[in-house]
Design a protein around this motif. Sequence first.
Motif, PDB file in Angstrom:
ATOM      1  N   UNK A 286       1.937  11.524  -6.003  1.00  0.00           N
ATOM      2  CA  UNK A 286       2.930  10.448  -5.904  1.00  0.00           C
ATOM      3  C   UNK A 286       2.860   9.552  -7.130  1.00  0.00           C
ATOM      4  N   UNK A 287       3.933   8.804  -7.287  1.00  0.00           N
ATOM      5  CA  UNK A 287       4.029   7.887  -8.408  1.00  0.00           C
ATOM      6  C   UNK A 287       3.636   6.492  -7.955  1.00  0.00           C
ATOM      7  N   UNK A 288       2.965   5.752  -8.826  1.00  0.00           N
ATOM      8  CA  UNK A 288       2.539   4.399  -8.493  1.00  0.00           C
ATOM      9  C   UNK A 288       3.623   3.379  -8.786  1.00  0.00           C
ATOM     10  N   UNK A 289       3.335   2.128  -8.470  1.00  0.00           N
ATOM     11  CA  UNK A 289       4.277   1.059  -8.753  1.00  0.00           C
ATOM     12  C   UNK A 289       4.153  -0.064  -7.746  1.00  0.00           C
ATOM     13  N   UNK A 290       5.141  -0.955  -7.760  1.00  0.00           N
ATOM     14  CA  UNK A 290       5.176  -2.076  -6.834  1.00  0.00           C
ATOM     15  C   UNK A 290       6.279  -1.790  -5.813  1.00  0.00           C
ATOM     16  N   UNK A 291       5.885  -1.717  -4.538  1.00  0.00           N
ATOM     17  CA  UNK A 291       6.816  -1.393  -3.471  1.00  0.00           C
ATOM     18  C   UNK A 291       6.919  -2.556  -2.501  1.00  0.00           C
ATOM     19  N   UNK A 292       8.088  -2.702  -1.864  1.00  0.00           N
ATOM     20  CA  UNK A 292       8.290  -3.703  -0.830  1.00  0.00           C
ATOM     21  C   UNK A 292       8.113  -3.033   0.516  1.00  0.00           C
ATOM     22  N   UNK A 293       7.164  -3.546   1.309  1.00  0.00           N
ATOM     23  CA  UNK A 293       6.880  -2.961   2.622  1.00  0.00           C
ATOM     24  C   UNK A 293       6.916  -4.056   3.688  1.00  0.00           C
ATOM     25  N   UNK A 294       7.074  -3.638   4.947  1.00  0.00           N
ATOM     26  CA  UNK A 294       7.068  -4.576   6.076  1.00  0.00           C
ATOM     27  C   UNK A 294       5.628  -4.788   6.527  1.00  0.00           C
ATOM     28  N   UNK A 295       5.185  -6.033   6.520  1.00  0.00           N
ATOM     29  CA  UNK A 295       3.827  -6.351   6.963  1.00  0.00           C
ATOM     30  C   UNK A 295       3.844  -6.654   8.460  1.00  0.00           C
ATOM     31  N   UNK A 296       2.730  -6.395   9.150  1.00  0.00           N
ATOM     32  CA  UNK A 296       2.682  -6.677  10.590  1.00  0.00           C
ATOM     33  C   UNK A 296       2.661  -8.181  10.876  1.00  0.00           C
TER      34      UNK A 296
END
Length: 159
Positions: A63-73
């Motif tokens: 996979x490629x790295x980077x800065x991703x936006x994810x949903x936190x609990x």
Amino acid sequence: MGWKAAEKLIRHWKVLRGDNVMIIRGKDKGETGIIKRVIRSQNRVIVEGKNLVKKHIKGGAGHEGGIFTVEAPLHASNVQVLDPVTGRPCKVGMRYLEDGTKVRVSRGIGASGSIIPRPEILKIRTTPRPTVAGPKDTPMDLVLEKTYDSTTGKGMPDL
């Protein structure tokens, strides 16, 4: 997990996957969304498209790295189920109907007291049940074989 943390786990969950909820605390306070996942071991829920954070992921072979936006609990105490009639956040209570089925009802100030339906997504299994007998399954003729007669006591092992 230590015994202190295990004492604080929610025993009777009122919030289910697929419920329409309002966030009552945090940076997304006042926004509504649908529960995507319930993490019972941490008393947390993930709401679709809410509580977004930036996650830095290092690149790897697949996979490629980077800065991703994810949903936190979010903690389960920071969300409330929406009343299906009024559309306002409410507490959830349990009630038995005349036919004996257990249902969730809206409670609290300004709540309608109406039944909160179970989400349709809960009826869909994430992993389907196996339809074909596997190599480790017991054959049906062995399962249905009568090995003990209660009237004569035949089939009891000699102890």
